[in-house]
Design an enzyme around this catalytic site. Structure first.
Site: not given
Lengths: 409, 258
Positions: A86, A108, A376
């Protein structure tokens, strides 16, 4: 020929009129940044000094021996600052926000990783920050809420709808239509109206660029297969984009939840339960009923628990370039457990979906074959969920003791 | 045609009222009673919203109404039947309002055909900008229905001109940034925006978002052709019951002189 922002029949920009000017501004800023090599250099430099890039490619020797087939490599996006891929997206968008001269960001978040990453970026760049998070996700990802608040963000629990990621996205849009002059919506994945799918993919493509170079350096060959979990699809698009032009099989793994037959899952592309629709500003496959109302989804991994999926991935599925599979909650916990024991790595529950499918397929491949799994994110955020799944008695006792301590205080 | 109908009505009242309901909230029976009360109170045109699970342009009040209607078992088919019933029963035009997925999933052409058969006048689809609307525009034209598009204070003059080419019946002018049901400042700024809208189109202008009382409607007199009352009527129903609707609507304008 194709309309901008369309990938085959998927994508588009289905937005209220009030946001049209904001999107025009964003498209322009993104296109200028993309055409400016200095922007990408600044981005790479920032990620190198702030977020541990390039992240390593780890040879999983013990897992390879355990399965006795393909050599398993793991791309370590968990080592990014804040613990997930992210960071790539938010830092990129942060640079864009600076370029656009805005001072406030909203986002969000489902699992909380995108929220923490955005709050971190806002702290670094000095932006005001509000994070929308479904009430259900607030409960299951409390530690991330704690960190977002410490980082100076306002966390707003969303009590509407299913109280998960899709409802948080709607609330962020509602905020944005009131405050678009000074606010940028840092959308967390490769979904939403144009240019978000393309923009998020562009920032995340740093994963694939690195992974391709690293696997060639390390093994002298391209991998046979690349595995990535798919919620919205940003980490998958990130690593896949490094191999799209190669003869490499790309495998996206969605949340099979309690099993595809139960309906309690979030498999949009790996099941036949989804259909084409238009919601949250874009056209893709959604888990929806015959009337077009979005359904509830389920996954042990909050970050995969989403009704839509990147329009780019829908297109890559339709064109046959990416194969999709689903992993159940139980398979995920088993794969997580094995990876911890064998390699000392703790993938996030989201990432562990990719591991499940890789483990199923590795034994049938030869030792000459290389496979890459995108880890990830890191799994320490999932400690409560994982402890529940393992039914760890001493953990439960610790929580009871801690609660008593608070009560006594 | 819808625009001519509204122009005719304007000879009777200086400013027309367009009201809004979410069909099936709190129940279809109550929705019918609300429509009846609004028509009796003299409303000239109504928006009937088909609830959607992701109403991104609506504020908390209408959002809740959407969710509650769906929870109570509302469906697209029931809403279309309801629309047909009120269109037959009451002598005012009705517009459907919903999000694009409702039409898309039904089949855009089939949906508009059904609308025409039901006697509805047109539709407002807030998440469908003209750039994405080719199929919808063709289907609406084929069934002689009015596609109502939206202008916002951030819409440029050039874009206003583009939108005025595709909108039919009336133009819906959103009063400000944000979602439905928040405070709007009825001021010179709004006046300037409406002047820009007026320059872009000859169609009747409906001003919505934040119109809640007599003072707001008075402000719009001479500036807009229709005042849109959305969230406030839902609040009235919630606070006073269906009985509160008629006096509330009647209180928004001076009584007819004749």
């Amino acid at each position: 020929m194709a309309e901008p922002g369309y990938y085959g029949q998927f994508g588009g920009s289905f937005i209220p009129e009030i946001l049209v000017a904001t999107f025009e501004e964003l498209v322009l800023a993104f296109e200028e940044a993309k055409a400016d090599p200095e922007f990408w250099n600044t981005y790479k430099k920032l990620m190198g000094s702030y977020s541990c890039r390039p992240t390593p490619l780890t040879y999983a020797e013990n897992l390879t021996r355990h399965f006795g087939g393909a050599r398993i490599y793991i791309k370590r996006e968990d080592l990014n600052h804040t613990g997930a891929h992210k960071a790539n997206n938010v830092m990129g968008q942060g640079l864009l926000v600076k370029r656009m001269g805005k001072g406030r960001v909203i986002a969000e978040t489902g699992a909380g990783q995108h929220g923490v990453a955005t709050a971190t970026m806002a702290a670094k760049f000095g932006f005001d920050c509000t994070i929308y998070m479904g009430e259900v996700d607030v409960q299951r990802q409390r530690p991330n809420v704690f960190w977002m608040e410490r980082l100076g963000a306002t966390v707003v629990p969303v009590t509407e709808g299913t109280r998960t990621l899709k409802d948080a996205i709607n609330e962020a849009f509602r905020d944005w239509v009131s405050a678009m002059d000074d606010t940028h919506y840092v959308l967390g994945t490769a979904c939403g109206p144009h240019p978000f799918p393309e923009m998020v993919t562009w920032f995340q493509s740093i994963i694939g660029q690195e992974a391709r170079r690293q696997v060639l350096e390390e093994t002298g060959r391209l991998p046979a297969r690349v595995y990535a979990c798919v919620g919205g699809g940003s980490n998958a698009m990130g690593i896949f984009s490094g191999f799209l032009e190669d003869d490499v099989e790309l495998v996206g793994v969605e949340a099979g939840g309690r099993g595809l037959e139960t309906g309690a899952h979030a498999a949009r592309l790996a099941s036949s339960d989804a259909s084409l629709g238009v919601a949250q500003g874009y056209k893709t496959f959604f888990l929806q009923d015959d009337d077009g109302q979005m359904k509830e989804t389920h996954s042990v991994a909050a970050g995969l628990d989403y009704v839509g999926v990147s329009p780019i991935l829908s297109h890559l599925k339709e064109s046959g370039r990416v194969r999709f599979a689903a992993a159940t909650d139980k398979e995920v916990v088993d794969a997580l457990s094995l990876t911890i024991r064998k390699e000392g790595l703790i993938p996030a529950l989201e990432s562990a979906h990719g591991f499940v499918q890789a483990f199923k397929e590795a034994p049938a491949l030869s030792h000459d074959d290389v496979i890459v799994i995108n880890q990830s994110g890191r799994g320490d955020k999932d400690i409560f969920t994982v402890a529940d799944a393992f039914e760890d008695p001493s953990w439960k006792q610790f929580i009871r003791d801690k609660a008593e301590e608070y009560d006594a205080g | 045609m819808l625009a001519e109908h509204l122009r005719t009505k304007q000879r009777e009242r200086e400013i027309l009222l367009m009201t809004h309901i979410v069909m099936g909230y709190p129940s279809f029976e109550d929705s019918l009673r609300v429509v009846e009360a609004m028509v009796e109170a003299g409303v000239e045109i109504m928006e009937l919203q088909i609830p959607f699970s992701e109403p991104i342009a609506d504020g908390p009040v209408i959002l809740h109404a959407n969710q509650r209607s769906l929870q109570a078992g509302s469906s697209v088919e029931k809403c279309l039947e309801f629309g047909e019933e009120v269109a037959k029963r009451f002598d005012i035009p009705f517009l459907l309002m919903s999000y694009y997925n409702i039409l898309f999933k039904y089949g855009v052409d089939a949906f508009t055909k059904r609308m025409a058969e039901a006697g509805l006048a047109g539709a407002i689809v807030p998440d469908l900008p003209p750039e994405e609307a080719d199929e919808y525009l063709a289907a609406m034209a084929a069934h002689d229905l009015s596609p109502v598009f939206i202008l916002s204070p951030r819409t440029t003059d050039e874009r206003m001109a583009q939108i005025s080419k595709v909108t039919q019946g009336l133009v819906y002018c959103v009063a400000r940034k944000g979602v439905t049901g928040q405070e709007t400042s009825f001021s010179d700024e709004l006046d300037g925006y409406l002047t820009r809208c007026r320059a872009a189109t000859d169609l009747p202008l409906a001003l919505g978002f934040g119109v809640k009382d007599r003072a707001d409607v008075d402000f719009l007199r001479g500036r807009a052709d229709l005042a849109v009352i959305g969230t406030q009527t839902i609040r009235v129903v919630e606070e006073e019951g269906v009985e509160g609707v008629k006096p509330f609507i009647e209180g928004l304008r001076p009584p007819r002189s004749s």
